[in-house]
Design a protein around this motif. Structure first.
Motif, PDB file in Angstrom:
ATOM      1  N   ASN A  16       8.576   3.758   4.450  1.00 56.15           N
ATOM      2  CA  ASN A  16       7.565   2.701   4.448  1.00 56.15           C
ATOM      3  C   ASN A  16       8.269   1.355   4.576  1.00 56.15           C
ATOM      4  N   SER A  36      -1.386  -7.601  13.320  1.00 58.03           N
ATOM      5  CA  SER A  36      -2.009  -6.769  12.293  1.00 58.03           C
ATOM      6  C   SER A  36      -2.497  -5.434  12.851  1.00 58.03           C
ATOM      7  N   ASP A  42      -0.881  -3.477  14.581  1.00 55.83           N
ATOM      8  CA  ASP A  42       0.228  -2.526  14.559  1.00 55.83           C
ATOM      9  C   ASP A  42       0.374  -1.839  13.205  1.00 55.83           C
ATOM     10  N   GLU A  43      -0.372  -2.280  12.223  1.00 51.74           N
ATOM     11  CA  GLU A  43      -0.275  -1.686  10.893  1.00 51.74           C
ATOM     12  C   GLU A  43      -0.846  -0.260  10.913  1.00 51.74           C
ATOM     13  N   THR A  50       7.741  -3.126   5.763  1.00 50.85           N
ATOM     14  CA  THR A  50       6.870  -4.277   5.995  1.00 50.85           C
ATOM     15  C   THR A  50       7.379  -5.039   7.201  1.00 50.85           C
ATOM     16  N   TYR A 101       4.461   4.410   6.368  1.00 49.11           N
ATOM     17  CA  TYR A 101       3.413   3.398   6.555  1.00 49.11           C
ATOM     18  C   TYR A 101       4.070   2.057   6.836  1.00 49.11           C
ATOM     19  N   ILE A 102       3.568   1.411   7.889  1.00 47.90           N
ATOM     20  CA  ILE A 102       4.067   0.095   8.257  1.00 47.90           C
ATOM     21  C   ILE A 102       3.004  -0.940   7.896  1.00 47.90           C
ATOM     22  N   ASN A 103       3.363  -1.836   6.984  1.00 44.79           N
ATOM     23  CA  ASN A 103       2.471  -2.908   6.551  1.00 44.79           C
ATOM     24  C   ASN A 103       2.840  -4.176   7.301  1.00 44.79           C
ATOM     25  N   VAL A 104       1.852  -4.880   7.820  1.00 43.96           N
ATOM     26  CA  VAL A 104       2.086  -6.119   8.552  1.00 43.96           C
ATOM     27  C   VAL A 104       1.597  -7.283   7.708  1.00 43.96           C
ATOM     28  N   THR A 105       2.469  -8.258   7.512  1.00 49.11           N
ATOM     29  CA  THR A 105       2.121  -9.426   6.704  1.00 49.11           C
ATOM     30  C   THR A 105       2.358 -10.690   7.489  1.00 49.11           C
TER      31      THR A 105
END
Length: 304
Positions: A206, A254, A256-257, A208, A277-281
């Protein structure tokens, strides 16, 4: 064994054609100036012999060919030589080479097979083909399984025909041996038996990603031959992705999340890697220590 003998047979055929062609009176009768090697222009320039004179001389010589005893003898001797060579070629071509080959191969089976496995060269050969089927047939993930099975089947058909027919000529045996080598080459090129399946080196984790920046995911798997890779997002294949180990996102957004995983495949099998899981911030959501001003005067006089 068939290769060298077949080359001799083929070469003898060419020699027979040369013998027949060089002494055929009819071909001489029908020969043109060019066939004989006469250049009429050169004859006129260097020897002042006209084309008419040349033609008359050649026609006169051709008329005498049928009654030329020396040429008749040469033609007869050549015909006899060609016939003798043909008989010898036929004898060579009809040698039962497969029988001799099978006998010669009997001495080598103990090097590869135990006496409990098979008892003769042909028995061991059939056992080897059956073993190939047993290795390939149960495999459900072998990518080119049908092609390999077709090569094994074609090899088996040729081998059975080759070893069950004593009347095959050298040229027929040579052609079949070429086919056997082609199919063995195809099986060998598939590299099924010396290959290793894909293995995971490091799992996906995972992470970010920051919006607007470039981001990479790496499918760390190895194998022999080197695997190709398919990437998935939320269990759906990313159709516009390459088959490379690395999946690159340019100008992350976002959208791409989500959950990502890859599948590494080679001719042995496919390996499904665990999801990450890839989180986009947004950039301004990241804590920037350079903007933090510490409170240096605490109630206890300590630095905070």
């Amino acid at each position: 064994m068939a290769n060298g003998t077949a080359s001799t047979v083929i070469n003898s055929t060419f020699i027979q054609d040369d013998i027949q062609g060089s002494t055929d009176k009819q071909s001489l009768v029908n020969a043109s100036l060019t066939d004989i090697g006469i250049d009429s222009t050169f004859a006129m320039t260097e020897f002042n012999i006209s084309l008419t004179e040349i033609t008359e001389a050649i026609d006169s010589a051709k008329e005498k060919l049928s009654s030329d005893f020396f040429l008749s003898d040469v033609e007869r001797f050549s015909r006899d030589a060609a016939s003798m060579l043909q008989n010898q070629t036929d004898d060579v071509n009809n040698i039962e080479i497969v029988s001799y080959w099978v006998i010669a191969m009997e001495d080598g089976i103990s090097e590869y097979f135990s006496s409990d496995t098979c008892v003769s060269f042909l028995d061991c050969a059939h056992y080897a083909v059956a073993s190939l089927y047993e290795i390939v047939m149960p495999s459900t993930d072998l990518l080119n399984k049908n092609d390999i099975l077709e090569s094994i089947s074609a090899f088996e058909d040729i081998f059975l025909t080759l070893t069950s027919n004593d009347s095959l000529t050298i040229l027929e045996v040579y052609e079949m041996s070429e086919g056997l080598m082609d199919h063995l080459g195809a099986i060998n090129d598939a590299n099924v038996f010396c290959s290793t399946p894909p293995a995971s080196m490091y799992p996906l984790k995972n992470q970010t990603a920051v919006a607007g920046q470039t981001f990479h995911l790496v499918c760390n798997a190895t194998g022999s031959p080197p695997p190709t890779f398919i990437w998935f997002k939320n269990d759906e294949q990313i159709t516009n992705s390459s088959t490379n180990m690395m999946l690159t996102f340019h100008n992350v957004t976002s959208s791409d999340e989500g959950s990502y995983h890859c599948v590494a495949s080679n001719l042995v099998t496919s390996l499904i890697m665990m999801q990450a899981y890839i989180n986009v911030t947004e950039k301004d959501e990241i804590f920037d220590i350079s903007t933090f001003t510490p409170n240096i005067e605490g109630a206890d006089g300590m630095l905070h």
